[in-house]
Design a protein around this motif. Structure first.
Motif, PDB file in Angstrom:
ATOM      1  N   ILE A  50     -55.899 -23.348   7.671  1.00 11.21           N
ATOM      2  CA  ILE A  50     -56.256 -23.861   8.983  1.00 11.21           C
ATOM      3  C   ILE A  50     -55.851 -25.332   9.039  1.00 11.21           C
ATOM      4  O   ILE A  50     -56.074 -26.077   8.097  1.00 11.21           O
ATOM      5  CB  ILE A  50     -57.766 -23.688   9.286  1.00 11.21           C
ATOM      6  CG1 ILE A  50     -58.085 -24.130  10.715  1.00 11.21           C
ATOM      7  CG2 ILE A  50     -58.616 -24.418   8.281  1.00 11.21           C
ATOM      8  CD1 ILE A  50     -59.466 -23.715  11.188  1.00 11.21           C
ATOM      9  N   TYR A  51     -55.199 -25.715  10.124  1.00  8.80           N
ATOM     10  CA  TYR A  51     -54.808 -27.115  10.228  1.00  8.80           C
ATOM     11  C   TYR A  51     -55.807 -27.871  11.089  1.00  8.80           C
ATOM     12  O   TYR A  51     -56.522 -27.305  11.896  1.00  8.80           O
ATOM     13  CB  TYR A  51     -53.381 -27.284  10.744  1.00  8.80           C
ATOM     14  CG  TYR A  51     -53.062 -26.604  12.050  1.00  8.80           C
ATOM     15  CD1 TYR A  51     -53.478 -27.143  13.258  1.00  8.80           C
ATOM     16  CD2 TYR A  51     -52.302 -25.441  12.078  1.00  8.80           C
ATOM     17  CE1 TYR A  51     -53.171 -26.528  14.455  1.00  8.80           C
ATOM     18  CE2 TYR A  51     -51.996 -24.823  13.267  1.00  8.80           C
ATOM     19  CZ  TYR A  51     -52.424 -25.371  14.453  1.00  8.80           C
ATOM     20  OH  TYR A  51     -52.120 -24.761  15.633  1.00  8.80           O
ATOM     21  N   GLU A  52     -55.835 -29.179  10.849  1.00  9.57           N
ATOM     22  CA  GLU A  52     -56.723 -30.062  11.597  1.00  9.57           C
ATOM     23  C   GLU A  52     -55.882 -30.955  12.493  1.00  9.57           C
ATOM     24  O   GLU A  52     -54.855 -31.491  12.073  1.00  9.57           O
ATOM     25  CB  GLU A  52     -57.538 -30.920  10.626  1.00  9.57           C
ATOM     26  CG  GLU A  52     -58.479 -31.882  11.305  1.00  9.57           C
ATOM     27  CD  GLU A  52     -59.287 -32.716  10.327  1.00  9.57           C
ATOM     28  OE1 GLU A  52     -59.975 -33.650  10.802  1.00  9.57           O
ATOM     29  OE2 GLU A  52     -59.230 -32.481   9.102  1.00  9.57           O
ATOM     30  N   HIS A  53     -56.338 -31.122  13.709  1.00 11.35           N
ATOM     31  CA  HIS A  53     -55.700 -31.997  14.687  1.00 11.35           C
ATOM     32  C   HIS A  53     -56.252 -33.402  14.489  1.00 11.35           C
ATOM     33  O   HIS A  53     -57.466 -33.605  14.585  1.00 11.35           O
ATOM     34  CB  HIS A  53     -56.011 -31.473  16.092  1.00 11.35           C
ATOM     35  CG  HIS A  53     -55.550 -32.343  17.189  1.00 11.35           C
ATOM     36  ND1 HIS A  53     -56.409 -32.816  18.154  1.00 11.35           N
ATOM     37  CD2 HIS A  53     -54.336 -32.829  17.500  1.00 11.35           C
ATOM     38  CE1 HIS A  53     -55.731 -33.543  19.015  1.00 11.35           C
ATOM     39  NE2 HIS A  53     -54.476 -33.573  18.636  1.00 11.35           N
ATOM     40  N   ILE A  81     -52.731 -31.756   9.936  1.00  8.86           N
ATOM     41  CA  ILE A  81     -52.880 -31.805   8.480  1.00  8.86           C
ATOM     42  C   ILE A  81     -53.622 -30.554   8.023  1.00  8.86           C
ATOM     43  O   ILE A  81     -54.213 -29.834   8.826  1.00  8.86           O
ATOM     44  CB  ILE A  81     -53.643 -33.064   8.022  1.00  8.86           C
ATOM     45  CG1 ILE A  81     -55.089 -33.048   8.546  1.00  8.86           C
ATOM     46  CG2 ILE A  81     -52.921 -34.330   8.479  1.00  8.86           C
ATOM     47  CD1 ILE A  81     -55.983 -34.115   7.951  1.00  8.86           C
ATOM     48  N   ASP A  82     -53.623 -30.314   6.714  1.00 17.19           N
ATOM     49  CA  ASP A  82     -54.371 -29.197   6.139  1.00 17.19           C
ATOM     50  C   ASP A  82     -55.860 -29.539   6.181  1.00 17.19           C
ATOM     51  O   ASP A  82     -56.305 -30.508   5.567  1.00 17.19           O
ATOM     52  CB  ASP A  82     -53.915 -28.969   4.693  1.00 17.19           C
ATOM     53  CG  ASP A  82     -54.535 -27.735   4.048  1.00 17.19           C
ATOM     54  OD1 ASP A  82     -55.510 -27.175   4.603  1.00 17.19           O
ATOM     55  OD2 ASP A  82     -54.047 -27.350   2.978  1.00 17.19           O
ATOM     56  N   GLU A  83     -56.627 -28.751   6.908  1.00 13.61           N
ATOM     57  CA  GLU A  83     -58.074 -28.965   7.038  1.00 13.61           C
ATOM     58  C   GLU A  83     -58.762 -29.010   5.675  1.00 13.61           C
ATOM     59  O   GLU A  83     -59.707 -29.763   5.469  1.00 13.61           O
ATOM     60  CB  GLU A  83     -58.672 -27.836   7.891  1.00 13.61           C
ATOM     61  CG  GLU A  83     -60.185 -27.757   7.904  1.00 13.61           C
ATOM     62  CD  GLU A  83     -60.838 -28.820   8.750  1.00 13.61           C
ATOM     63  OE1 GLU A  83     -62.001 -29.157   8.451  1.00 13.61           O
ATOM     64  OE2 GLU A  83     -60.214 -29.311   9.690  1.00 13.61           O
ATOM     65  N   GLN A 107     -60.818 -42.595   3.077  1.00 13.76           N
ATOM     66  CA  GLN A 107     -60.708 -41.144   3.230  1.00 13.76           C
ATOM     67  C   GLN A 107     -59.228 -40.812   3.434  1.00 13.76           C
ATOM     68  O   GLN A 107     -58.736 -40.805   4.556  1.00 13.76           O
ATOM     69  CB  GLN A 107     -61.524 -40.658   4.437  1.00 13.76           C
ATOM     70  CG  GLN A 107     -63.005 -40.927   4.329  1.00 13.76           C
ATOM     71  CD  GLN A 107     -63.650 -40.164   3.194  1.00 13.76           C
ATOM     72  OE1 GLN A 107     -63.365 -38.995   2.968  1.00 13.76           O
ATOM     73  NE2 GLN A 107     -64.523 -40.839   2.459  1.00 13.76           N
ATOM     74  N   PRO A 108     -58.492 -40.560   2.341  1.00 13.08           N
ATOM     75  CA  PRO A 108     -57.046 -40.369   2.471  1.00 13.08           C
ATOM     76  C   PRO A 108     -56.659 -39.052   3.134  1.00 13.08           C
ATOM     77  O   PRO A 108     -57.409 -38.082   3.113  1.00 13.08           O
ATOM     78  CB  PRO A 108     -56.569 -40.396   1.018  1.00 13.08           C
ATOM     79  CG  PRO A 108     -57.737 -39.865   0.248  1.00 13.08           C
ATOM     80  CD  PRO A 108     -58.948 -40.399   0.962  1.00 13.08           C
ATOM     81  N   ILE A 109     -55.488 -39.053   3.707  1.00  9.00           N
ATOM     82  CA  ILE A 109     -54.854 -37.830   4.181  1.00  9.00           C
ATOM     83  C   ILE A 109     -54.047 -37.310   2.995  1.00  9.00           C
ATOM     84  O   ILE A 109     -53.272 -38.053   2.383  1.00  9.00           O
ATOM     85  CB  ILE A 109     -53.904 -38.108   5.373  1.00  9.00           C
ATOM     86  CG1 ILE A 109     -54.681 -38.687   6.561  1.00  9.00           C
ATOM     87  CG2 ILE A 109     -53.118 -36.865   5.755  1.00  9.00           C
ATOM     88  CD1 ILE A 109     -55.668 -37.742   7.212  1.00  9.00           C
ATOM     89  N   VAL A 110     -54.243 -36.057   2.643  1.00 13.65           N
ATOM     90  CA  VAL A 110     -53.512 -35.482   1.508  1.00 13.65           C
ATOM     91  C   VAL A 110     -52.644 -34.329   1.992  1.00 13.65           C
ATOM     92  O   VAL A 110     -52.928 -33.691   2.998  1.00 13.65           O
ATOM     93  CB  VAL A 110     -54.468 -35.021   0.386  1.00 13.65           C
ATOM     94  CG1 VAL A 110     -55.212 -36.194  -0.219  1.00 13.65           C
ATOM     95  CG2 VAL A 110     -55.442 -33.984   0.880  1.00 13.65           C
ATOM     96  N   GLY A 111     -51.559 -34.093   1.281  1.00 13.38           N
ATOM     97  CA  GLY A 111     -50.639 -33.033   1.660  1.00 13.38           C
ATOM     98  C   GLY A 111     -49.658 -33.489   2.724  1.00 13.38           C
ATOM     99  O   GLY A 111     -49.650 -34.639   3.162  1.00 13.38           O
ATOM    100  N   ASN A 112     -48.811 -32.562   3.125  1.00 12.91           N
ATOM    101  CA  ASN A 112     -47.793 -32.838   4.136  1.00 12.91           C
ATOM    102  C   ASN A 112     -48.431 -32.976   5.513  1.00 12.91           C
ATOM    103  O   ASN A 112     -49.469 -32.367   5.784  1.00 12.91           O
ATOM    104  CB  ASN A 112     -46.767 -31.707   4.167  1.00 12.91           C
ATOM    105  CG  ASN A 112     -46.093 -31.523   2.817  1.00 12.91           C
ATOM    106  OD1 ASN A 112     -45.826 -32.490   2.114  1.00 12.91           O
ATOM    107  ND2 ASN A 112     -45.837 -30.283   2.442  1.00 12.91           N
TER     108      ASN A 112
END
Length: 157
Positions: A50-53, A81-83, A107-112
């Motif tokens: 599930i992706y997050e907006h 991003i990946d939820e 709170q980093p954003i991880v992944g593509n």
């Protein structure tokens, strides 16, 4: 219309947005909403379910993108991003984290990450490709960020 993917290793790729509204000769959508979502999740990768907006503040304050849909589809830009990204073995995404102000709240954003457009649809706001003029500016700004981040990373090694 296109979307932009930024990987955790600071590589930018350009992809066609999977249009679900286009219809074939029989009037049937070329791609269902479910197929469209599957495509976006696969682009994010790492078994994204599930992706997050995300509407990262610096995308609007520093890169000067529009933060609300207009009458021009794809003029408003947001990030997907990946939820569940932080629950998986994943690498921080420097571009996504910077735009999200991770240096402020840790709170980093991880992944593509994917940069997509937004438009008003029948049921509210839908995702779409990024409008051409906006796309050119976004691509340029993201390229500049990537070059600076790569240079900084090299110096710090």
């Amino acid at each position: 219309m296109k979307l932009i993917k930024i990987s955790t290793d600071l590589e930018m790729t350009i992809h066609e947005f999977p249009e679900g509204r286009r219809r074939d000769a029989d009037g049937v959508p070329a791609m269902s909403h479910e197929e469209q979502n599957d495509y976006l999740r696969k682009l994010i990768g790492n078994h994204c379910r599930i992706y997050e907006h995300v509407m990262p503040e610096r995308l609007y304050t520093h890169l000067k993108m529009t933060d609300h849909p207009t009458n021009i589809p794809g003029q408003c830009v947001s990030m997907l991003i990946d939820e569940e990204g932080r629950l998986k073995p994943n690498t921080p995404n420097l571009v996504g984290s910077y735009l999200y102000k991770s240096d402020v709240h840790n709170q980093p954003i991880v992944g593509n990450v994917l940069f997509v457009g937004e438009e008003w649809g029948d049921d509210g706001i839908d995702f779409c490709g990024v409008e051409e003029e906006t796309f050119k500016l976004l691509e340029l700004e993201l390229n500049n960020m990537i070059m600076a981040m790569k240079a900084t990373t090299e110096v710090l090694k």
